[in-house]
Write a protein that holds these residues in place. Structure first.
Motif, PDB file in Angstrom:
ATOM      1  N   GLY A  71       0.869  -1.179   0.000  1.00  0.00           N
ATOM      2  CA  GLY A  71       0.000   0.000   0.000  1.00  0.00           C
ATOM      3  C   GLY A  71       0.899   1.220   0.000  1.00  0.00           C
ATOM      4  N   LYS A  72       0.763   2.078   1.008  1.00  0.00           N
ATOM      5  CA  LYS A  72       1.650   3.248   1.127  1.00  0.00           C
ATOM      6  C   LYS A  72       2.651   3.076   2.270  1.00  0.00           C
ATOM      7  CE  LYS A  72      -1.167   6.574  -1.233  1.00  0.00           C
ATOM      8  NZ  LYS A  72      -1.646   7.927  -1.318  1.00  0.00           N
ATOM      9  N   THR A  73       2.775   1.842   2.773  1.00  0.00           N
ATOM     10  CA  THR A  73       3.717   1.558   3.848  1.00  0.00           C
ATOM     11  C   THR A  73       5.056   1.113   3.268  1.00  0.00           C
ATOM     12  OG1 THR A  73       1.916   0.891   5.320  1.00  0.00           O
ATOM     13  CG2 THR A  73       4.132   0.161   5.912  1.00  0.00           C
ATOM     14  N   PHE A  74       6.100   1.832   3.604  1.00  0.00           N
ATOM     15  CA  PHE A  74       7.444   1.534   3.125  1.00  0.00           C
ATOM     16  C   PHE A  74       7.945   0.237   3.751  1.00  0.00           C
ATOM     17  CE2 PHE A  74      12.069   1.934   3.856  1.00  0.00           C
ATOM     18  CZ  PHE A  74      12.501   2.016   2.553  1.00  0.00           C
ATOM     19  N   LEU A  75       8.467  -0.680   2.917  1.00  0.00           N
ATOM     20  CA  LEU A  75       8.990  -1.958   3.402  1.00  0.00           C
ATOM     21  C   LEU A  75      10.503  -2.069   3.288  1.00  0.00           C
ATOM     22  CD1 LEU A  75       6.355  -4.423   1.906  1.00  0.00           C
ATOM     23  CD2 LEU A  75       6.465  -3.516   4.243  1.00  0.00           C
ATOM     24  N   GLY A  76      11.095  -1.475   2.259  1.00  0.00           N
ATOM     25  CA  GLY A  76      12.540  -1.594   2.111  1.00  0.00           C
ATOM     26  C   GLY A  76      13.063  -0.911   0.876  1.00  0.00           C
ATOM     27  N   ARG A  77      14.410  -0.742   0.857  1.00  0.00           N
ATOM     28  CA  ARG A  77      15.065  -0.080  -0.264  1.00  0.00           C
ATOM     29  C   ARG A  77      16.397  -0.779  -0.530  1.00  0.00           C
ATOM     30  NH1 ARG A  77      15.705   4.793   1.803  1.00  0.00           N
ATOM     31  NH2 ARG A  77      13.804   5.595   0.873  1.00  0.00           N
ATOM     32  N   CYS A  97      -1.361  -7.582   6.598  1.00  0.00           N
ATOM     33  CA  CYS A  97      -2.571  -7.041   5.983  1.00  0.00           C
ATOM     34  C   CYS A  97      -2.546  -7.301   4.479  1.00  0.00           C
ATOM     35  CB  CYS A  97      -2.661  -5.544   6.232  1.00  0.00           C
ATOM     36  SG  CYS A  97      -2.453  -5.095   7.969  1.00  0.00           S
ATOM     37  N   GLU A  98      -3.703  -7.298   3.887  1.00  0.00           N
ATOM     38  CA  GLU A  98      -3.805  -7.562   2.450  1.00  0.00           C
ATOM     39  C   GLU A  98      -3.783  -6.267   1.648  1.00  0.00           C
ATOM     40  OE1 GLU A  98      -6.885 -10.242   1.342  1.00  0.00           O
ATOM     41  OE2 GLU A  98      -6.439 -11.600   2.984  1.00  0.00           O
ATOM     42  N   HIS A  99      -2.622  -5.660   1.585  1.00  0.00           N
ATOM     43  CA  HIS A  99      -2.414  -4.487   0.732  1.00  0.00           C
ATOM     44  C   HIS A  99      -1.576  -4.929  -0.453  1.00  0.00           C
ATOM     45  CE1 HIS A  99      -4.038  -1.679   3.621  1.00  0.00           C
ATOM     46  NE2 HIS A  99      -3.265  -2.177   4.555  1.00  0.00           N
ATOM     47  N   PRO A 100      -1.844  -4.404  -1.630  1.00  0.00           N
ATOM     48  CA  PRO A 100      -1.016  -4.786  -2.782  1.00  0.00           C
ATOM     49  C   PRO A 100       0.411  -4.283  -2.617  1.00  0.00           C
ATOM     50  CG  PRO A 100      -2.503  -3.006  -3.366  1.00  0.00           C
ATOM     51  CD  PRO A 100      -2.881  -3.443  -1.984  1.00  0.00           C
ATOM     52  N   LEU A 101       1.350  -5.052  -3.136  1.00  0.00           N
ATOM     53  CA  LEU A 101       2.750  -4.641  -3.142  1.00  0.00           C
ATOM     54  C   LEU A 101       3.018  -3.829  -4.404  1.00  0.00           C
ATOM     55  CD1 LEU A 101       4.379  -7.995  -2.041  1.00  0.00           C
ATOM     56  CD2 LEU A 101       4.025  -5.955  -0.650  1.00  0.00           C
ATOM     57  N   VAL A 102       3.797  -2.767  -4.250  1.00  0.00           N
ATOM     58  CA  VAL A 102       4.160  -1.909  -5.367  1.00  0.00           C
ATOM     59  C   VAL A 102       5.640  -1.574  -5.230  1.00  0.00           C
ATOM     60  CG1 VAL A 102       3.760   0.297  -6.530  1.00  0.00           C
ATOM     61  CG2 VAL A 102       1.852  -0.902  -5.494  1.00  0.00           C
ATOM     62  N   ALA A 103       6.358  -1.638  -6.349  1.00  0.00           N
ATOM     63  CA  ALA A 103       7.773  -1.284  -6.356  1.00  0.00           C
ATOM     64  C   ALA A 103       7.974   0.010  -7.135  1.00  0.00           C
ATOM     65  CB  ALA A 103       8.600  -2.396  -6.982  1.00  0.00           C
ATOM     66  N   THR A 112      11.558   8.400 -11.631  1.00  0.00           N
ATOM     67  CA  THR A 112      10.970   7.300 -10.852  1.00  0.00           C
ATOM     68  C   THR A 112       9.888   6.597 -11.651  1.00  0.00           C
ATOM     69  OG1 THR A 112      11.445   8.520  -8.816  1.00  0.00           O
ATOM     70  CG2 THR A 112       9.846   6.732  -8.664  1.00  0.00           C
ATOM     71  N   TRP A 113       9.902   5.260 -11.553  1.00  0.00           N
ATOM     72  CA  TRP A 113       8.955   4.404 -12.272  1.00  0.00           C
ATOM     73  C   TRP A 113       8.308   3.448 -11.287  1.00  0.00           C
ATOM     74  CZ3 TRP A 113       8.321   4.624 -17.666  1.00  0.00           C
ATOM     75  CH2 TRP A 113       9.153   5.552 -18.299  1.00  0.00           C
ATOM     76  N   ARG A 114       7.067   3.115 -11.555  1.00  0.00           N
ATOM     77  CA  ARG A 114       6.315   2.261 -10.642  1.00  0.00           C
ATOM     78  C   ARG A 114       5.882   0.988 -11.329  1.00  0.00           C
ATOM     79  NH1 ARG A 114       0.012   2.919  -8.955  1.00  0.00           N
ATOM     80  NH2 ARG A 114       0.045   0.740  -9.058  1.00  0.00           N
ATOM     81  N   SER A 115       5.769  -0.074 -10.533  1.00  0.00           N
ATOM     82  CA  SER A 115       5.309  -1.367 -11.030  1.00  0.00           C
ATOM     83  C   SER A 115       3.793  -1.455 -11.019  1.00  0.00           C
ATOM     84  CB  SER A 115       5.866  -2.495 -10.157  1.00  0.00           C
ATOM     85  OG  SER A 115       5.217  -2.484  -8.885  1.00  0.00           O
ATOM     86  N   ASP A 116       3.278  -2.493 -11.622  1.00  0.00           N
ATOM     87  CA  ASP A 116       1.883  -2.854 -11.393  1.00  0.00           C
ATOM     88  C   ASP A 116       1.756  -3.344  -9.953  1.00  0.00           C
ATOM     89  OD1 ASP A 116       0.898  -2.355 -13.968  1.00  0.00           O
ATOM     90  OD2 ASP A 116       1.407  -4.357 -14.683  1.00  0.00           O
ATOM     91  N   GLU A 117       0.548  -3.347  -9.431  1.00  0.00           N
ATOM     92  CA  GLU A 117       0.321  -3.896  -8.099  1.00  0.00           C
ATOM     93  C   GLU A 117       0.414  -5.408  -8.131  1.00  0.00           C
ATOM     94  OE1 GLU A 117      -3.466  -2.406  -6.855  1.00  0.00           O
ATOM     95  OE2 GLU A 117      -2.662  -0.431  -6.372  1.00  0.00           O
ATOM     96  N   ALA A 118       1.058  -5.973  -7.124  1.00  0.00           N
ATOM     97  CA  ALA A 118       1.141  -7.421  -6.969  1.00  0.00           C
ATOM     98  C   ALA A 118       0.310  -7.793  -5.751  1.00  0.00           C
ATOM     99  CB  ALA A 118       2.592  -7.856  -6.785  1.00  0.00           C
ATOM    100  N   GLU A 119      -0.697  -8.592  -5.959  1.00  0.00           N
ATOM    101  CA  GLU A 119      -1.571  -8.990  -4.859  1.00  0.00           C
ATOM    102  C   GLU A 119      -0.904 -10.056  -4.011  1.00  0.00           C
ATOM    103  OE1 GLU A 119      -4.351  -7.440  -4.098  1.00  0.00           O
ATOM    104  OE2 GLU A 119      -4.174  -6.164  -5.882  1.00  0.00           O
ATOM    105  N   VAL A 120      -1.168 -10.001  -2.719  1.00  0.00           N
ATOM    106  CA  VAL A 120      -0.622 -10.981  -1.775  1.00  0.00           C
ATOM    107  C   VAL A 120      -1.768 -11.810  -1.241  1.00  0.00           C
ATOM    108  CG1 VAL A 120       0.603 -11.279   0.385  1.00  0.00           C
ATOM    109  CG2 VAL A 120       1.253  -9.450  -1.161  1.00  0.00           C
TER     110      VAL A 120
END
Length: 120
Positions: A71-77, A97-103, A112-120
């Motif tokens: 979602g909008k929660t930062f996980l790592g870099r 939580c079931e938020h989509p992952l986005v890179a 900056t470029w964004r990925s499609d959402e990846a569902e978990v």
């Protein structure tokens, strides 16, 4: 205050189309997210840049970083040096939580470029 001042992800490049319909610039920069569930809420997430077409990796043109969000929660870099590393990062994350992952990837020339959402 502009709309972009309120949105962390404003002004990000996003190719909202199938890979076969992307232009060369989009193919080189769009990150691809692969998700594998390891155990319970633990996932291994691999993000690749240049999956559709190789991205240059030289001193004057390279991928600087990959960031992963739930979602909008930062996980790592992961950060990369020019000409010395490949723009691929693997993150092991625990998701409650079931938020989509986005890179998001950062190219030193094309932003900056964004990925499609990846569902978990």
């Amino acid at each position: 205050m502009t709309e972009c001042d309120k949105d962390l992800f404003c002004d990000v490049n996003y190719a909202d189309k199938k890979p076969e319909d992307m232009d060369v610039l989009e193919k080189k920069h769009t990150p691809v997210v692969e998700v594998e569930q390891l155990d319970g809420n633990t996932y291994e997430v691999t993000v690749k840049v240049g999956e559709y077409t190789d991205h240059p990796n030289e001193n004057g043109h390279f991928i600087e970083s990959i960031e992963l969000y739930s979602g909008k929660t930062f996980l790592g870099r992961a950060t990369f040096a020019s000409a010395r590393s490949e723009p691929i990062a693997t993150f092991r994350v625990n998701l409650c939580c079931e938020h989509p992952l986005v890179a998001f990837t950062r190219c030193n020339l094309h932003g900056t470029w964004r990925s499609d959402e990846a569902e978990v």
